[in-house]
Design a protein around this motif. Structure first.
Motif, PDB file in Angstrom:
ATOM      1  N   LEU A 118       0.850  -1.185   0.000  1.00 54.85           N
ATOM      2  CA  LEU A 118       0.000   0.000   0.000  1.00 54.85           C
ATOM      3  C   LEU A 118       0.888   1.237   0.000  1.00 54.85           C
ATOM      4  O   LEU A 118       1.600   1.515   0.964  1.00 54.85           O
ATOM      5  CB  LEU A 118      -0.897   0.000   1.232  1.00 54.85           C
ATOM      6  CG  LEU A 118      -1.890   1.162   1.360  1.00 54.85           C
ATOM      7  CD1 LEU A 118      -2.892   1.155   0.212  1.00 54.85           C
ATOM      8  CD2 LEU A 118      -2.618   1.094   2.697  1.00 54.85           C
ATOM      9  N   CYS A 119       0.860   1.975  -1.108  1.00 57.33           N
ATOM     10  CA  CYS A 119       1.687   3.185  -1.240  1.00 57.33           C
ATOM     11  C   CYS A 119       1.086   4.034  -2.354  1.00 57.33           C
ATOM     12  O   CYS A 119       1.565   4.050  -3.489  1.00 57.33           O
ATOM     13  CB  CYS A 119       3.136   2.804  -1.555  1.00 57.33           C
ATOM     14  SG  CYS A 119       4.323   4.156  -1.337  1.00 57.33           S
ATOM     15  N   PRO A 120      -0.027   4.751  -2.072  1.00 63.28           N
ATOM     16  CA  PRO A 120      -0.776   5.449  -3.109  1.00 63.28           C
ATOM     17  C   PRO A 120       0.051   6.494  -3.865  1.00 63.28           C
ATOM     18  O   PRO A 120       0.951   7.122  -3.316  1.00 63.28           O
ATOM     19  CB  PRO A 120      -1.912   6.119  -2.318  1.00 63.28           C
ATOM     20  CG  PRO A 120      -2.056   5.293  -1.083  1.00 63.28           C
ATOM     21  CD  PRO A 120      -0.657   4.864  -0.748  1.00 63.28           C
ATOM     22  N   GLY A 121      -0.332   6.680  -5.122  1.00 59.93           N
ATOM     23  CA  GLY A 121       0.305   7.696  -5.974  1.00 59.93           C
ATOM     24  C   GLY A 121       0.099   7.368  -7.427  1.00 59.93           C
ATOM     25  O   GLY A 121       0.841   6.555  -7.997  1.00 59.93           O
ATOM     26  N   GLY A 122      -0.900   7.996  -8.097  1.00 66.37           N
ATOM     27  CA  GLY A 122      -1.142   7.688  -9.506  1.00 66.37           C
ATOM     28  C   GLY A 122       0.074   7.956 -10.365  1.00 66.37           C
ATOM     29  O   GLY A 122       0.721   8.955 -10.187  1.00 66.37           O
ATOM     30  N   GLN A 123       0.371   7.172 -11.368  1.00 63.14           N
ATOM     31  CA  GLN A 123      -0.311   5.921 -11.686  1.00 63.14           C
ATOM     32  C   GLN A 123       0.370   4.721 -11.031  1.00 63.14           C
ATOM     33  O   GLN A 123      -0.116   3.612 -11.141  1.00 63.14           O
ATOM     34  CB  GLN A 123      -0.282   5.680 -13.208  1.00 63.14           C
ATOM     35  CG  GLN A 123      -0.821   6.800 -14.039  1.00 63.14           C
ATOM     36  CD  GLN A 123      -0.703   6.560 -15.519  1.00 63.14           C
ATOM     37  OE1 GLN A 123      -1.577   6.983 -16.250  1.00 63.14           O
ATOM     38  NE2 GLN A 123       0.340   5.915 -15.997  1.00 63.14           N
ATOM     39  N   ASN A 124       1.527   4.962 -10.445  1.00 57.33           N
ATOM     40  CA  ASN A 124       2.342   3.872  -9.916  1.00 57.33           C
ATOM     41  C   ASN A 124       2.751   2.896 -11.008  1.00 57.33           C
ATOM     42  O   ASN A 124       2.732   1.671 -10.816  1.00 57.33           O
ATOM     43  CB  ASN A 124       1.633   3.152  -8.768  1.00 57.33           C
ATOM     44  CG  ASN A 124       1.790   3.884  -7.442  1.00 57.33           C
ATOM     45  OD1 ASN A 124       2.745   4.627  -7.234  1.00 57.33           O
ATOM     46  ND2 ASN A 124       0.849   3.686  -6.528  1.00 57.33           N
ATOM     47  N   ASP A 125       3.125   3.418 -12.188  1.00 57.41           N
ATOM     48  CA  ASP A 125       3.714   2.585 -13.226  1.00 57.41           C
ATOM     49  C   ASP A 125       5.038   2.025 -12.713  1.00 57.41           C
ATOM     50  O   ASP A 125       5.754   2.692 -11.962  1.00 57.41           O
ATOM     51  CB  ASP A 125       3.949   3.398 -14.497  1.00 57.41           C
ATOM     52  CG  ASP A 125       2.702   3.476 -15.365  1.00 57.41           C
ATOM     53  OD1 ASP A 125       1.618   3.131 -14.879  1.00 57.41           O
ATOM     54  OD2 ASP A 125       2.831   3.874 -16.536  1.00 57.41           O
ATOM     55  N   VAL A 126       5.385   0.815 -13.156  1.00 57.33           N
ATOM     56  CA  VAL A 126       6.525   0.112 -12.569  1.00 57.33           C
ATOM     57  C   VAL A 126       7.538  -0.309 -13.628  1.00 57.33           C
ATOM     58  O   VAL A 126       7.188  -0.645 -14.757  1.00 57.33           O
ATOM     59  CB  VAL A 126       6.061  -1.139 -11.791  1.00 57.33           C
ATOM     60  CG1 VAL A 126       5.324  -0.748 -10.526  1.00 57.33           C
ATOM     61  CG2 VAL A 126       5.178  -2.041 -12.662  1.00 57.33           C
ATOM     62  N   SER A 127       8.828  -0.316 -13.233  1.00 55.93           N
ATOM     63  CA  SER A 127       9.916  -0.919 -13.998  1.00 55.93           C
ATOM     64  C   SER A 127      10.809  -1.636 -13.011  1.00 55.93           C
ATOM     65  O   SER A 127      10.971  -1.191 -11.865  1.00 55.93           O
ATOM     66  CB  SER A 127      10.734   0.141 -14.758  1.00 55.93           C
ATOM     67  OG  SER A 127       9.960   0.803 -15.727  1.00 55.93           O
ATOM     68  N   VAL A 128      11.425  -2.749 -13.457  1.00 57.01           N
ATOM     69  CA  VAL A 128      12.235  -3.548 -12.548  1.00 57.01           C
ATOM     70  C   VAL A 128      13.624  -3.772 -13.131  1.00 57.01           C
ATOM     71  O   VAL A 128      13.793  -3.923 -14.341  1.00 57.01           O
ATOM     72  CB  VAL A 128      11.547  -4.908 -12.251  1.00 57.01           C
ATOM     73  CG1 VAL A 128      11.433  -5.763 -13.510  1.00 57.01           C
ATOM     74  CG2 VAL A 128      12.264  -5.667 -11.158  1.00 57.01           C
ATOM     75  N   SER A 129      14.626  -3.762 -12.241  1.00 62.18           N
ATOM     76  CA  SER A 129      15.992  -4.068 -12.643  1.00 62.18           C
ATOM     77  C   SER A 129      16.726  -4.655 -11.445  1.00 62.18           C
ATOM     78  O   SER A 129      16.930  -3.965 -10.439  1.00 62.18           O
ATOM     79  CB  SER A 129      16.725  -2.814 -13.139  1.00 62.18           C
ATOM     80  OG  SER A 129      18.055  -3.123 -13.512  1.00 62.18           O
ATOM     81  N   GLY A 130      17.105  -5.926 -11.542  1.00 58.36           N
ATOM     82  CA  GLY A 130      17.794  -6.559 -10.427  1.00 58.36           C
ATOM     83  C   GLY A 130      16.967  -6.504  -9.158  1.00 58.36           C
ATOM     84  O   GLY A 130      15.821  -6.943  -9.121  1.00 58.36           O
TER      85      GLY A 130
END
Length: 474
Positions: A118-130
């Motif tokens: 739970l950590c609100p903030g639009g849009q919360n788009d994600v990218s991952v690295s390691g």
């Protein structure tokens, strides 16, 4: 979708202008070729998309839905909307306006929720690295804490930008850093540095917002954040290149919506509201615009970009209406809210070829427009899977740049009366399956069985961010 306030107004204005101007071939009755393609392997239409009942499922014969993970507490509020996806090993990370979910997909037919953060903030788009998850926040918060309150865009102070989580323990992600960026972060894309211990994050956001201290005019730039992999707490903005200076597109709106990078080709393609760009990223901190493309007649809101595997084409998508309106009903046409296929010449210019829009007419109650998608890794062909909000998930082939065609689909009927925002936000192929982030229904897992896409089952990757493309080999 876009920022609240000004962005919503922009979407309505663009939609009103686009829907009332220009002309094109009608999409009310699909061509015979498109109709056959939309019905899948059998070539026999099952029933009209526009006639589906509430939440009723329809799919082509070559696509089978095998699992769904519904949204649950704490993501059970009226605007707990699912957004973008990123993949690593046996896990998929699903952004949500209220935070993000980590799913275990080691058994795609039985995905499991590892944790919901739970950590609100639009849009919360994600990218991952390691061990790092980068999360975009594009609405002003009182501060950078997960517990902070949302603030009006015109507030005299506030925080927005990117949050960085350590995900070495998938069950207990740790919030380790935050970096404020101009106009926030609508989307983000990871660009590898020459040194493997350094990542760069290109941060895209629209603007300016009149009266908002975080988003001053003219906002003709992106923000580039440097992230030391071994010390992410030291992440900081290292450049704000004005790539879009003096542009006229998008009704004077600045910034950029989405950038896709292809590091092996040292190229980026940027979809920036009023225009599309091809960019040289040989020096990740000093990107240089190579070509600019506009399409005032057919495109209203340049939303996203996808290279083909050879890096010789770019698909640009038009999010007419900002994801809030029904552009796929019988009043539409083949170019509005669609995709355009551009070929990249040897001199690195963009040349437009064909358009693609789903041939299945949706009801006037369903928001539907081109949205997030990526390649299916089929050697020697250009095949893409893509989200269309309530238009569902579409698999289409653009190997012939002038005559792209749909080869499979999955969709649901309209949401219950009174709900107009829903459907697939992002749809991506990952290690043998299609994963769709449905705004209100959660995570869908689909299997595609088709001789045109079956070679992709031999391609396995360890990490996948749709906006950071790497070449695959057959």
């Amino acid at each position: 979708m876009k920022r609240a306030g000004l962005m919503a107004c922009l979407a309505m204005a663009l939609c009103a202008a686009a829907c009332s101007s220009g002309s094109g071939p009608s999409a009310a009755v699909p061509s015979s070729e498109a109709a056959r393609a939309s019905s899948g392997a059998s070539g026999v239409a099952k029933r009209a998309s526009a006639d589906l009942g509430v939440d009723e499922v329809l799919h082509s014969d070559n696509i089978t839905p095998i699992a769904n993970v519904p949204l649950e507490a704490p993501f059970d509020g009226p605007h707990s909307w699912n957004t973008d996806l990123a993949f690593q090993g046996d896990y998929v990370f699903a952004g949500n306006y209220d935070g993000f979910t980590v799913h275990d997909i080691s058994d795609p037919a039985h995905p499991k929720v590892v944790t919901r953060v739970l950590c609100p903030g639009g849009q919360n788009d994600v990218s991952v690295s390691g061990d790092l998850l980068i999360v975009s926040v594009d609405d002003p918060r009182a501060d950078d804490r997960c517990e902070s309150d949302s603030m009006a865009p015109s507030a005299k102070s506030g925080w927005e930008g990117i949050r960085i989580f350590d995900i070495s323990d998938k069950a207990k992600p740790e919030y380790v850093a935050a970096v404020a960026t101009e106009c926030g972060s609508h989307t983000n894309v990871i660009v590898p540095g020459a040194d493997p211990d350094t990542l760069y994050v290109y941060v895209s956001a629209g603007g300016p917002d009149p009266g908002a201290p975080n988003c001053p005019a003219p906002h003709d730039n992106i923000s580039i954040v440097e992230v030391p992999v071994k010390n992410p707490k030291a992440a900081k903005v290292v450049a704000t290149p004005a790539l879009f200076k003096g542009r006229q597109g998008g009704g004077g709106y600045g910034g950029c919506h989405d950038i896709t990078v292809y590091p092996a080709k040292k190229l980026a393609a940027a979809a920036c509201y009023g225009d599309g760009y091809l960019i040289d990223i040989s020096d990740p901190v000093k990107p240089v615009v190579l070509a600019t493309e506009s399409d005032r007649e057919n495109f209203s809101l340049w939303h996203s970009a996808t290279f083909n595997n050879d890096g010789t084409k770019v698909v640009f998508g038009d999010e007419l209406g900002g994801g809030m309106v029904a552009t796929c009903d019988s009043s539409g046409n083949d170019t509005k809210g669609a995709n355009a296929v551009y070929e990249i010449t040897p001199s690195r210019e963009l040349v437009r070829h064909g358009y693609f829009k789903i041939p299945r007419v949706q009801s006037p109650e369903e928001n539907c427009v081109a949205h997030n998608g990526a390649l299916i890794p089929v050697p020697g062909r250009d095949i893409m899977v893509q989200a269309w909000y309530q238009g569902g998930v579409s698999v289409w082939d653009f190997t012939d740049s002038d005559h792209p065609v749909e080869i499979g689909f999955f969709e649901r009927g309209p949401l219950r009366p009174g709900l107009r925002v829903g459907g697939s936000w992002s749809a991506y192929y990952y290690n043998g399956h299609i994963y769709s982030s449905d705004i209100t229904k959660g995570l869908d897992v689909l299997r595609i069985d088709d001789p045109r896409t079956d070679p992709a089952k031999d391609v396995t990757v360890k990490e996948f961010n749709a906006q950071t493309q790497y070449p695959y080999r057959g």
